[in-house]
Write an enzyme that holds these catalytic residues in place. Structure first.
Site, PDB file in Angstrom:
ATOM      1  N   ASP A  48     100.303  20.084 -15.961  1.00  0.00           N
ATOM      2  CA  ASP A  48      99.000  20.088 -16.635  1.00  0.00           C
ATOM      3  C   ASP A  48      98.895  21.327 -17.517  1.00  0.00           C
ATOM      4  O   ASP A  48      99.025  22.455 -17.039  1.00  0.00           O
ATOM      5  CB  ASP A  48      97.874  20.092 -15.586  1.00  0.00           C
ATOM      6  N   TYR A  53      95.153  26.909 -23.277  1.00  0.00           N
ATOM      7  CA  TYR A  53      96.022  27.782 -22.478  1.00  0.00           C
ATOM      8  C   TYR A  53      97.065  28.501 -23.342  1.00  0.00           C
ATOM      9  O   TYR A  53      97.632  29.499 -22.905  1.00  0.00           O
ATOM     10  CB  TYR A  53      96.749  26.995 -21.394  1.00  0.00           C
ATOM     11  N   LYS A  78      95.076  18.946 -23.311  1.00  0.00           N
ATOM     12  CA  LYS A  78      93.644  18.809 -23.558  1.00  0.00           C
ATOM     13  C   LYS A  78      93.282  19.350 -24.941  1.00  0.00           C
ATOM     14  O   LYS A  78      93.862  20.347 -25.396  1.00  0.00           O
ATOM     15  CB  LYS A  78      92.841  19.570 -22.495  1.00  0.00           C
ATOM     16  N   HIS A 111      88.524  18.597 -23.375  1.00  0.00           N
ATOM     17  CA  HIS A 111      88.496  19.659 -22.371  1.00  0.00           C
ATOM     18  C   HIS A 111      87.085  19.939 -21.842  1.00  0.00           C
ATOM     19  O   HIS A 111      86.903  20.151 -20.642  1.00  0.00           O
ATOM     20  CB  HIS A 111      89.100  20.935 -22.970  1.00  0.00           C
ATOM     21  N   LYS A 233      98.276  26.044  -9.206  1.00  0.00           N
ATOM     22  CA  LYS A 233      99.110  26.940 -10.014  1.00  0.00           C
ATOM     23  C   LYS A 233      99.807  27.926  -9.099  1.00  0.00           C
ATOM     24  O   LYS A 233      99.244  28.363  -8.105  1.00  0.00           O
ATOM     25  CB  LYS A 233      98.246  27.688 -11.024  1.00  0.00           C
ATOM     26  N   ASN A 243     103.162  24.676  -1.871  1.00  0.00           N
ATOM     27  CA  ASN A 243     102.085  23.814  -2.350  1.00  0.00           C
ATOM     28  C   ASN A 243     102.490  22.355  -2.472  1.00  0.00           C
ATOM     29  O   ASN A 243     101.613  21.487  -2.558  1.00  0.00           O
ATOM     30  CB  ASN A 243     101.577  24.316  -3.705  1.00  0.00           C
TER      31      ASN A 243
END
Length: 280
Positions: A48, A53, A78, A111, A233, A243
């Protein structure tokens, strides 16, 4: 070794999306390629990113250099907040496609709704046109409230495939999640561990002790069992591996209920009804 097989969810247009992904928010561009390569090596197949970013280019480089076939990795990006004008939105999706250099996007999102900046319905219609011409396999929204979605449903042709919203144990958003589900919109949870706010929670720690897992793993597993798509993240290989180790244990109904009860209606990010920040 833990079973890292990530389940997929079927979006409302039939596209399959991995339920667990790797988030790149606040990962500096210089660090992004390495972080994404590490995630892909650990078994992640969903990345993602976003124009905001500033690391789409590096995400694309990592996917191309990973040795994985393009159709093995699901990539989301996005639209930036300064590209809501319909013409700018059309140009914006081209910017993401060029930066990633991976061909058509798997999923592309608005977004933020920016309700005081412009008409997000017109922005959505622009993305509908790009979807129809094959620029993205699916389109969706991020940070949309129920009122924003209701306008889209009433005034446009395509129901968003996903709504990416803030969701974590302190802000589980039951009403909005239920509205998404009732209308065929999959919920994606950003800040799934509350930007770290839940890591010292005594209830989550107790459940972690019961199942032999970390607080982060317990929290992420809660999301998985609720049906959220998540993309935690991590900047380290060890944390990325931790994770993704979520699919060889389950939380009981009683443990899930204890986590549900942590709801404090505590929003950590901006309120989408009030957030109207546009970059220069």
């Amino acid at each position: 070794m833990a079973d890292n097989t990530v389940p997929t969810i079927t979006l409302n247009n039939g596209v399959q999306i991995p339920q667990l992904g790797f988030g790149t928010f606040q990962i500096p561009p210089a660090d992004t390629k390495g972080a994404v390569l590490t995630a892909l090596e650990a078994g992640y197949r969903h990345i993602d990113t976003a124009q905001m970013y500033g690391n789409e280019k590096q995400v694309g480089e990592a996917v191309r250099e990973s040795g994985l076939a393009r159709d093995e990795v699901f990539v989301t990006s996005k639209l930036n907040n300064n590209r809501h004008d319909p013409a700018d939105a059309v140009a914006g999706i081209a910017v993401s496609i060029d930066a990633l250099d991976l061909g058509p996007l798997d999923l592309y999102l608005i977004h933020w709704p920016l309700p005081e900046v412009g008409d997000y319905v017109q922005t959505w219609r622009a993305l509908e046109g790009e979807y129809e011409t094959g620029k993205a396999r699916a389109i969706g929204v991020s940070n949309f409230q129920q009122t924003h979605l209701e306008r889209l449903f009433a005034e446009t042709a395509i129901v968003p495939a996903v709504n990416q919203i803030e969701v974590h144990p302190y802000f589980p958003q039951p009403s909005l999640r239920a509205f998404n589900t009732a209308n065929g919109v999959v919920t994606e949870a950003w800040a799934p561990i509350g930007q770290g706010a839940v890591l010292d929670d005594a209830v989550l720690a107790a459940i972690g002790a019961e199942v032999g897992r970390t607080v982060a793993q317990v929290t992420l597993r809660w999301h998985i069992q609720r049906g959220d798509i998540i993309f935690p993240k991590s900047s380290t290989a060890a944390r990325a591996a931790e994770n993704i180790a979520l699919f060889d244990f389950e939380l009981s109904d009683e443990q899930m209920s204890r986590i549900d009860a942590l709801d404090a209606n505590r929003r950590l990010g901006p309120n989408p009804d009030e957030f109207n920040v546009v970059p220069e």
